[in-house]
Motif scaffolding. Structure first.
Motif, mmCIF file in Angstrom:
data_model
loop_
_atom_site.group_PDB
_atom_site.id
_atom_site.type_symbol
_atom_site.label_atom_id
_atom_site.label_comp_id
_atom_site.label_asym_id
_atom_site.label_seq_id
_atom_site.Cartn_x
_atom_site.Cartn_y
_atom_site.Cartn_z
ATOM 1 N N LEU A 103 14.716 2.340 -4.760
ATOM 2 C CA LEU A 103 13.713 2.245 -3.698
ATOM 3 C C LEU A 103 13.547 3.577 -2.972
ATOM 4 N N LEU A 104 14.656 4.244 -2.697
ATOM 5 C CA LEU A 104 14.574 5.516 -1.978
ATOM 6 C C LEU A 104 13.849 6.572 -2.817
ATOM 7 N N LEU A 105 14.169 6.644 -4.122
ATOM 8 C CA LEU A 105 13.490 7.616 -4.992
ATOM 9 C C LEU A 105 12.013 7.288 -5.125
ATOM 10 N N THR A 106 11.701 5.997 -5.183
ATOM 11 C CA THR A 106 10.295 5.589 -5.264
ATOM 12 C C THR A 106 9.542 5.988 -4.010
ATOM 13 N N LYS A 107 10.152 5.762 -2.839
ATOM 14 C CA LYS A 107 9.495 6.132 -1.580
ATOM 15 C C LYS A 107 9.300 7.636 -1.480
ATOM 16 N N LEU A 108 10.305 8.400 -1.909
ATOM 17 C CA LEU A 108 10.188 9.854 -1.876
ATOM 18 C C LEU A 108 9.022 10.313 -2.746
ATOM 19 N N TYR A 109 8.918 9.737 -3.923
ATOM 20 C CA TYR A 109 7.820 10.075 -4.833
ATOM 21 C C TYR A 109 6.473 9.691 -4.225
ATOM 22 N N GLN A 110 6.406 8.497 -3.644
ATOM 23 C CA GLN A 110 5.148 8.025 -3.052
ATOM 24 C C GLN A 110 4.718 8.919 -1.894
ATOM 25 N N ASP A 111 5.684 9.311 -1.060
ATOM 26 C CA ASP A 111 5.361 10.179 0.080
ATOM 27 C C ASP A 111 4.815 11.530 -0.403
ATOM 28 N N LYS A 112 5.375 12.041 -1.490
ATOM 29 C CA LYS A 112 4.920 13.329 -2.010
ATOM 30 C C LYS A 112 3.571 13.210 -2.707
ATOM 31 N N MET A 141 0.818 -1.214 0.000
ATOM 32 C CA MET A 141 0.000 0.000 0.000
ATOM 33 C C MET A 141 0.851 1.262 0.000
ATOM 34 N N ALA A 142 2.158 1.122 -0.089
ATOM 35 C CA ALA A 142 3.035 2.300 -0.084
ATOM 36 C C ALA A 142 2.717 3.194 -1.271
ATOM 37 N N GLY A 143 2.647 4.488 -1.013
ATOM 38 C CA GLY A 143 2.425 5.442 -2.085
ATOM 39 C C GLY A 143 0.978 5.781 -2.357
#
Length: 498
Positions: free
Chosen positions: A309-318, A49-51
């Motif tokens: 993974l880090l760039l994906t998480k940053l994008y998902q958080d935004k 469910m991330a993002g």
């Protein structure tokens, strides 16, 4: 009593003693095993469910423990705008009748005598969230299955979605059911899944009254996956669909697909991921007339997993507040990075490019009766000396290799144009032939006339190659700046002519 009967009786008594002792032990050990399984499941749910603006959590509501069997109740709760306005907090209830090991009765009667910790018989229970689902399944549990839990915490079993029939003013569903077999090692480190669905028919009417029907038949799925050290799964997946029929639009146009297949593979080695996915459709039809076949293949290599993974998480958080605002009908906030986030993003983009990622569209093709058109693209990236370089210089350093090839078959273009004419109501063979040839000549004439392509036999061909700051376009060598100027002049000329 004869000797064989004595031996059989002794065996039965021994089985009973072992089973009773094992069942008592299993009953004592079952709750911590289930709690651990719930914790593992929640980690996977959180990852999946991330993002998105939503969460899903599983909880063990109760466990009624007995000597030979126990009954567990679970609750699966969702929350957030991801689930929509009509049911923002869905809740699924699951009942689980657990036979204690080592020899559950259901396995004994089916002659499966390999000891297991427990055999689980689970099913969905009716509540406000699922009452319509139950009604569509004629008031029986629409989801049920069996899971055998080994002493190594491996799990194997079956999941079944029962046939459904549903209809209201705007939609109808006719579902044959789906059967999945699964096998998993402890903590889901290795997972195999095989499943089959006979048919699914959907019919909906949108807010404007336009109908859309979809029919799917002969679905087969197969997965052989292994959890990587980063938590996600890699391996092989296959999806096959025998027949698809789509009916759409006011004129109820019909598109058919036969022999759809998707195969994908992926692996992680030394922090780098590689993978490929292949698609094919054996037969495409439109309005009862054959179009042809199609295929596509994509591949990637040297994808640095930690930075990705880090760039994906940053994008998902935004994106989460954007999705929440959109779901609530509120103004969408502007995406902005803090200085720390900007620095983090730049550092990880650099790390990603330093791994020299390779991306390829290996094949994109459409084949008709008289011809086949193809396109392929290879792109190799590299880390530039600085991300602050002027755009052209940045592009030169970031793109280590670009190779693109397009082949448009004039006979294929004529086949597609002839089909369009027939679908449009043209019945005269000579008129159809004339329209198809005109379309073929017009496309090739524009491409060749603008010097964006060349004519090779009956094919319109365009080739682009870039490496070491040099461009070769349709056999002509030039600098990057010359190529950009050339393409812009040709595009501008085409736009001016229109």
């Amino acid at each position: 009593m004869n000797k064989p009967a004595v031996v059989l009786l002794g065996f039965v008594v021994a089985v009973g003693v072992v089973s009773a002792g094992g069942a008592w032990y299993t009953g004592k050990q079952l709750e911590p095993v289930l709690q651990t399984a719930v914790q593992d499941a929640n980690k996977e749910l959180q990852r999946s469910m991330a993002g998105v603006d939503g969460t899903v959590a599983l909880e063990l509501v109760s466990l009624d423990r007995g000597l030979f069997s126990s009954t567990a109740h679970y609750r699966l709760k969702g929350q957030g705008s991801f689930f929509g306005e009509q049911n923002p907090n869905p809740e699924l209830l699951i009942v689980d009748h657990i036979e204690h090991g080592p020899l559950p009765f259901s396995r004994l009667v089916s002659l499966k005598w390999l000891p297991v910790m427990a055999t689980s018989h689970y099913a969905l229970e009716k509540n406000a969230t699922t009452e319509k689902w139950f009604a569509a399944a004629k008031d029986v549990s629409p989801l049920k299955g069996v899971a055998n839990i080994g002493y190594s915490r491996s799990v194997s079993g079956n999941l079944e979605l029962l046939p459904l029939e549903f209809k209201d003013e705007t939609a109808s569903v006719n579902f044959s059911g789906l059967n999945l077999d699964f096998d998993s090692t402890a903590e889901g480190k290795k997972v195999k899944v095989d499943g089959y669905m006979n048919s699914l028919k959907l019919a909906v009417v949108d807010a404007n009254g336009a109908p859309f029907d979809a029919e799917f038949a002969g679905l087969t799925v197969a997965s052989n996956l292994e959890k990587s050290t980063f938590g996600f799964y890699t391996g092989q997946n296959t999806i096959e669909l025998t027949d698809t029929k789509l009916t759409f639009g006011p004129q109820k146009a019909v598109m058919t697909l036969k022999g759809f297949e998707q195969k994908d593979t992926s692996e992680v080695k030394d922090n780098n991921m590689s993978g490929r996915v292949d698609y094919k459709i054996d037969e495409i039809g439109y309005q009862g007339k054959p179009v042809g076949s199609a295929a596509m293949a994509l591949s990637v290599k040297n994808i640095d997993v930690p930075s990705g993974l880090l760039l994906t998480k940053l994008y998902q958080d935004k994106m989460q507040p954007v999705q929440a605002a959109a779901a609530a009908g509120q103004p969408v906030p502007e995406l902005q990075l803090t200085e720390a986030e900007q620095a983090l993003a730049e550092a990880n983009v650099g790390q990603l490019l330093a791994a020299k990622p390779h991306v390829a569209l290996e094949n994109l093709s459409l084949k008709t009766t008289h011809g086949e058109s193809k396109f392929n693209l290879v792109l190799d990236l590299a880390k530039p000396t600085s991300m602050e370089l002027p755009p052209v210089e940045l592009g030169k350093q970031m793109v280590a290799l670009l190779d693109a090839n397009l082949t448009l078959s004039k006979p294929m273009i004529a086949d597609v144009a002839a089909l369009q004419a027939q679908v449009g109501g043209v019945t005269d063979p000579k008129a159809i032939e004339q329209q198809s040839q005109m379309a073929s000549e017009m496309v090739s004439g524009m491409a060749v006339g603008t010097q964006l392509a060349t004519l090779v036999g009956s094919d319109v061909v365009s080739k682009l190659h870039y490496a070491n700051n040099e461009v070769t376009f349709n056999g002509q060598k030039m600098t990057v700046e010359q190529f950009i100027g050339f393409v812009m002049s040709k595009v501008g000329a085409v736009g001016g002519a229109q």
